[in-house]
Motif scaffolding. Structure first.
Motif, PDB file in Angstrom:
ATOM      1  N   TYR A 110      -8.013  -0.284  -5.647  1.00  0.00           N
ATOM      2  CA  TYR A 110      -6.893  -0.899  -5.090  1.00  0.00           C
ATOM      3  C   TYR A 110      -6.777  -2.527  -4.789  1.00  0.00           C
ATOM      4  O   TYR A 110      -5.742  -3.199  -4.725  1.00  0.00           O
ATOM      5  N   GLN A 111      -8.082  -3.127  -4.432  1.00  0.00           N
ATOM      6  CA  GLN A 111      -7.945  -4.286  -4.119  1.00  0.00           C
ATOM      7  C   GLN A 111      -7.272  -5.344  -4.938  1.00  0.00           C
ATOM      8  O   GLN A 111      -6.382  -6.109  -4.326  1.00  0.00           O
ATOM      9  N   LYS A 112      -7.656  -5.244  -6.186  1.00  0.00           N
ATOM     10  CA  LYS A 112      -7.155  -6.485  -6.958  1.00  0.00           C
ATOM     11  C   LYS A 112      -5.600  -6.121  -7.499  1.00  0.00           C
ATOM     12  O   LYS A 112      -4.958  -6.929  -7.579  1.00  0.00           O
ATOM     13  N   ARG A 172       0.942  -1.187   0.105  1.00  0.00           N
ATOM     14  CA  ARG A 172      -0.053   0.100   0.061  1.00  0.00           C
ATOM     15  C   ARG A 172       1.089   1.205   0.027  1.00  0.00           C
ATOM     16  O   ARG A 172       0.539   2.192  -0.711  1.00  0.00           O
ATOM     17  N   ILE A 186      -3.570  -4.712  -5.167  1.00  0.00           N
ATOM     18  CA  ILE A 186      -2.775  -5.078  -4.121  1.00  0.00           C
ATOM     19  C   ILE A 186      -2.846  -6.843  -4.190  1.00  0.00           C
ATOM     20  O   ILE A 186      -1.724  -7.367  -3.920  1.00  0.00           O
ATOM     21  N   GLU A 187      -3.942  -7.249  -4.542  1.00  0.00           N
ATOM     22  CA  GLU A 187      -3.652  -8.728  -4.627  1.00  0.00           C
ATOM     23  C   GLU A 187      -2.664  -9.141  -5.478  1.00  0.00           C
ATOM     24  O   GLU A 187      -1.880 -10.042  -5.405  1.00  0.00           O
TER      25      GLU A 187
END
Lengths: 153, 752
Positions: free
Chosen positions: A137-139, A124, A141-142
């Motif tokens: 940003y979830q995917k 992050r 970061i994944e």
């Protein structure tokens, strides 16, 4: 003024006023349009390139400052191949509209070279300079968290 | 068509919190192949409008009004400036009507005699370089004679300043259901406000007009709706030798629904005057100041409730600020009115909505389109009811959520409402533990208070009422050898249209989806599928893809008999016939009945449902809100490609969190955005974003392809209210206005 530097492994020579933004040199002179202009004031990160390995926003860098440096753009991230970050972004759905994606990939690649096992918080922090309006940003970061596995660590 | 409706929950896997659990693949639908445009975007090869540079292309720029409302006395060129090679255009140079064609002919392409808002385009310049164009803009001197300006929407209706009609009202909508004022109960009133929000697509607006050899023009650029642009340019030019091409588009969120029509008219006018290609790309500050925003709203709600918290009667008064020109304000208001009651039953309803004109830059389409504003108010009002009655906020919601067979305020009977399904799914997923985000450097944690909030929403999928019947969107299919091409004007602006249309067509024909591709939207080549808006692309245009493939099969079968698609194709060719093509038109279910005059009937073919549970902490020293986790459960009908589906939901959720606590448009004295930079208009970064748990609930809709519903906008509806409730739980303050910036949170805590 003539500025000489290495861009994506190739020596280049450009003749421009010394304060010309590196972003304009890349996009207009070298026709490397993968680096995007989202704000022009170093906030959005869409123009992120690496200078001697360090991710920087090319809209803030006068071309004179990269004389003798190694500049890497998204076009040179993996040459004809696909970088593990790009592969992971493709698999995990980290790109949507794609305008921030080259910048995100440059920041993520720099992080993983420095720290192949980043925590989610470190990911992050490394991506905090790249604004994305599509993914939450979830995917991303994944994808970056999984890219290190794929590098064969 | 898809068998009996069944409810399937694809919850987050409790063993792996933060991960989405996908349904098993069945052919391609339900699987997540890599997006078609993924590799070109990831390697920087995808060409966006500003990456294109036609031979001898000129750069265009715009002279804009500095005043909110003024008569233009003169437009003069500074004699000290070198005008060699520079072309200037004003309204006098327009070849046709000075109107941006959309819904109402009130917005000029270039101001003629009077400006009605700051940043309104007055003149255009074209020059060989961007720097010269910008210098020329500064060398155009506009002299004004100021007129009184109307900036407050609540003063618009009786104002002596006339902007639109004689009362500055773009539209009034009155929706009455049941017999309001006939029941008794606890009367609870509240006023709720929402602010402007910028779409903030990361690619600024950009458009290129290039002359064609036949004397026509090709327009290429960043846009959601090629046929809007096509109609606007053709009307301005007075001829049809126009085609409009969508280049790879770096986000839209509604901001590239109607605005590109004006930009295209500007580029085409300059191209016409110079005979050369002209590109106009906005700088970020110009884009922020000049383009449309989400309508701000003031909403008064008063309800009668039973001692158990049941809604007996709802009165709503909605005011929205449309800005100086109509754009799409009527439709935004309509969606606000139709969603004002939230996903809750109420027998007696009286809703009056008004959208007015002010001397501010026009507001327009933005993901959610009025529904987020209305549902922010209703959710906050339910929290107020809970407070007054001493009830748990969730218990108030449970007492009122729509159930099977309930009737909405428009008289529409609901079948398979998903309200309880998404609530159950979100609650189950929220039981899983989560890791608190590490505090930022400099934040000790001693002053942090944690809170949890829950909110629900519904969202009508596709156009309101008889909208689809009017549009009659079309999709074409062409067979080329072993491959198929889908012809549609639906644009991929990141949501994945290019990826899901081939999946729908491939599965319908029984062939591999990778044999199907989508043609680049070009109005000279593709039919009008309707605009890329209103959560309609997957459900309505995807449904038309399904219909086109089904009809293509029937066409082959009628000629060559039954068999697999490939067998049929072989026999078709053996007859010496040319490769088949087919075009289909979307047909509205005849059982959907809507009366636009009384606002009664089936407002939408179906609704999506969502529940959001937010865990956050409030810093009592700074008023800052830190998000730990957001659980969403959304009824998507059917997740066509779950990675794309959940990607839409996650992105929309963060956009809603930005609206809730970060994004504030500050207007200057002239009514234009003053914080016109990304240093002071703050959108969430990766550090601000929470961990997201995304639960896809599938309650199939028989009218959507493979059961799919529209999902693009619903993620915008519920999060802000869940955040407000969580803040209330954490630090005991009640915030009924958006945005809840640190300054406002701090001020409210100071007033405790």
């Amino acid at each position: 003024m003539i500025t000489r530097f290495v861009c994506n492994g190739q020596p280049v020579e450009v003749e421009t006023p010394p304060m010309t933004r590196l972003l304009d040199v890349l996009r207009e002179e070298l026709r490397l349009t993968g680096s995007k202009e989202g704000c022009g004031e170093g906030e959005c990160g869409a123009c992120t390139v690496r200078i001697d390995g360090v991710p920087v926003m090319s809209c803030l860098v006068p071309v004179a400052q990269v004389a003798g440096c190694n500049v890497q753009t998204i076009e040179g991230l993996a040459g004809a191949l696909v970088h593990p970050v790009q592969a992971a972004m493709l698999e995990h759905g980290g790109a949507q509209c794609g305008i921030c994606t080259p910048g995100l990939c440059m920041s993520a690649a720099a992080l993983l070279e420095e720290n192949p096992h980043p925590s989610v918080e470190q990911v992050r922090v490394a991506l905090a300079g790249n604004l994305c309006r599509c993914t939450g940003y979830q995917k991303v970061i994944e994808a970056v968290s999984h890219a290190l596995v794929d590098t064969g660590e | 068509m898809y068998g009996a409706p069944l409810t399937k929950l694809w919850n987050a896997d409790p063993a792996r919190p933060g991960r989405v659990c996908y349904p098993p693949p069945q052919m391609s639908i339900g699987s997540s192949p890599p997006r078609r445009d993924g590799l070109s975007k990831l390697t920087g090869r995808a060409l966006y409008a500003d990456d294109l540079r036609p031979h001898r292309c000129l750069y265009g720029a715009t002279v804009r009004s500095a005043r909110a409302h003024a008569r233009i006395v003169s437009i003069e060129r500074d004699p000290a400036f070198d005008w060699t090679g520079v072309t200037v255009a004003t309204a006098a140079d327009l070849p046709g009507p000075n109107v941006v064609t959309l819904m109402t002919d009130d917005q000029p392409i270039l101001a003629d005699g009077v400006v009605r808002h700051a940043e309104e385009p007055i003149a255009l310049v074209a020059a060989p370089t961007r720097e010269r164009a910008l210098a020329a803009v500064r060398a155009v001197r506009v002299t004004y004679e100021d007129l009184p300006a109307l900036l407050d929407p609540l003063e618009a209706e009786g104002s002596p300043v006339q902007i639109f009609g004689n009362d500055n009202v773009f539209k009034r909508i009155h929706l009455v259901h049941g017999e309001p004022s006939r029941v008794t109960g606890y009367l609870i009133r509240g006023r709720y406000r929402t602010g402007l929000q910028e779409q903030l697509y990361i690619e600024p607006q950009s458009m290129i007009a290039a002359p064609r050899p036949d004397g026509g023009v090709t327009v290429t650029g960043s846009m959601q709706c090629p046929y809007y642009v096509d109609r606007a340019v053709k009307r301005m030019l007075g001829h049809d030798r126009v085609n409009v091409v969508q280049s790879v588009t770096g986000g839209g969120f509604g901001g590239k629904e109607e605005y590109p029509s004006m930009l295209a008219c500007h580029a085409v006018l300059l191209s016409r005057l110079t005979g050369l290609p002209v590109k106009i790309t906005y700088r970020r500050d110009e884009d922020l100041r000049a383009t449309t925003k989400r309508h701000p709203a003031v909403i008064d709600l008063s309800t009668l409730v039973s001692p158990q918290g049941e809604l007996l009667e709802l009165h709503a008064r909605i005011w929205m600020d449309g800005g100086a020109y109509h754009t799409l304000s009527t439709v935004v208001l309509s969606r606000a009115v139709l969603h004002a009651g939230g996903p809750y039953r109420c027998p007696h309803v009286n809703i009056l909505g008004t959208v007015v004109a002010t001397n501010t830059p026009p507001n327009g389409a933005f993901r959610g389109f009025g529904a987020p504003q209305a549902q922010w108010a209703m959710e906050r009002h339910l929290d107020r009811i809970a407070r007054v009655l001493g009830m748990d906020p969730l218990a108030v919601r449970r007492a009122n959520l729509y159930r099977e067979g309930d009737v909405t305020a428009t008289g529409q009977t609901l079948h398979d409402p998903g309200a309880f399904a998404v609530l159950d799914a979100a609650e189950a997923a929220a039981k899983a533990p989560f890791r608190r985000k590490t505090l930022r450097p400099g934040v000790t944690g001693a002053s942090m208070k944690a809170g949890r909030g829950v909110a629900l929403a519904w969202h009508g999928c596709g156009f309101t009422g008889n909208g689809e019947a009017k549009i009659r969107g079309k999709v074409g299919l062409e067979v080329h050898g072993n491959e198929l091409l889908v012809l549609s004007s639906s644009t991929d602006i990141g949501q994945g249209t290019e990826t899901i249309f081939p999946m729908i067509v491939g599965d319908t024909l029984g062939i591999a989806q990778d044999r199907v591709t989508v043609a680049q939207p070009d109005t000279g080549r593709v039919p009008d599928s309707g605009p890329t808006v209103a959560s309609r692309t997957a459900m309505v245009v995807g449904g038309t893809c399904f219909k086109a493939a089904t009809e293509l099969r029937a066409k082959l079968e009628a000629k060559v008999g039954p068999g697999s698609f490939d067998e049929q194709l072989l026999r078709w060719r053996n007859l010496g016939l040319a490769d088949p093509t087919h075009e289909s038109t979307y047909e509205v279910d005849a059982s959907v009945v809507w009366d636009p005059d009384t606002y009664q009937g089936d407002a939408y073919p179906t609704f999506g449902w969502s529940c959001v549970i937010v865990d956050l902490r409030v810093d009592e020293d700074t008023g800052e809100v830190l998000y730990d986790r957001v659980v969403t459960a959304t009824d998507v009908g059917r997740a066509l490609a779950p990675v794309l589906t959940s990607g839409q939901i996650e992105g929309g959720t963060l956009q809603a969190l930005g609206w809730a606590t970060a994004e504030e448009v500050v207007l200057g004295a002239n009514g234009a955005m003053r914080n016109d930079r990304l240093t002071n208009y703050i959108i969430p970064t990766a550090l601000d974003a929470p961990e997201m748990v995304t639960c896809l609930v599938e309650i199939p809709f028989a009218g959507g392809p493979f059961g799919a519903k529209g999902i693009g906008e619903i993620p915008m509806d519920a999060p802000a209210a869940a955040v407000a409730q969580a803040i209330e739980q954490a630090v005991g303050i009640v915030l009924d206005s958006l945005p809840m910036t640190p300054e406002r949170v701090l001020a409210a805590m100071g007033a405790r």
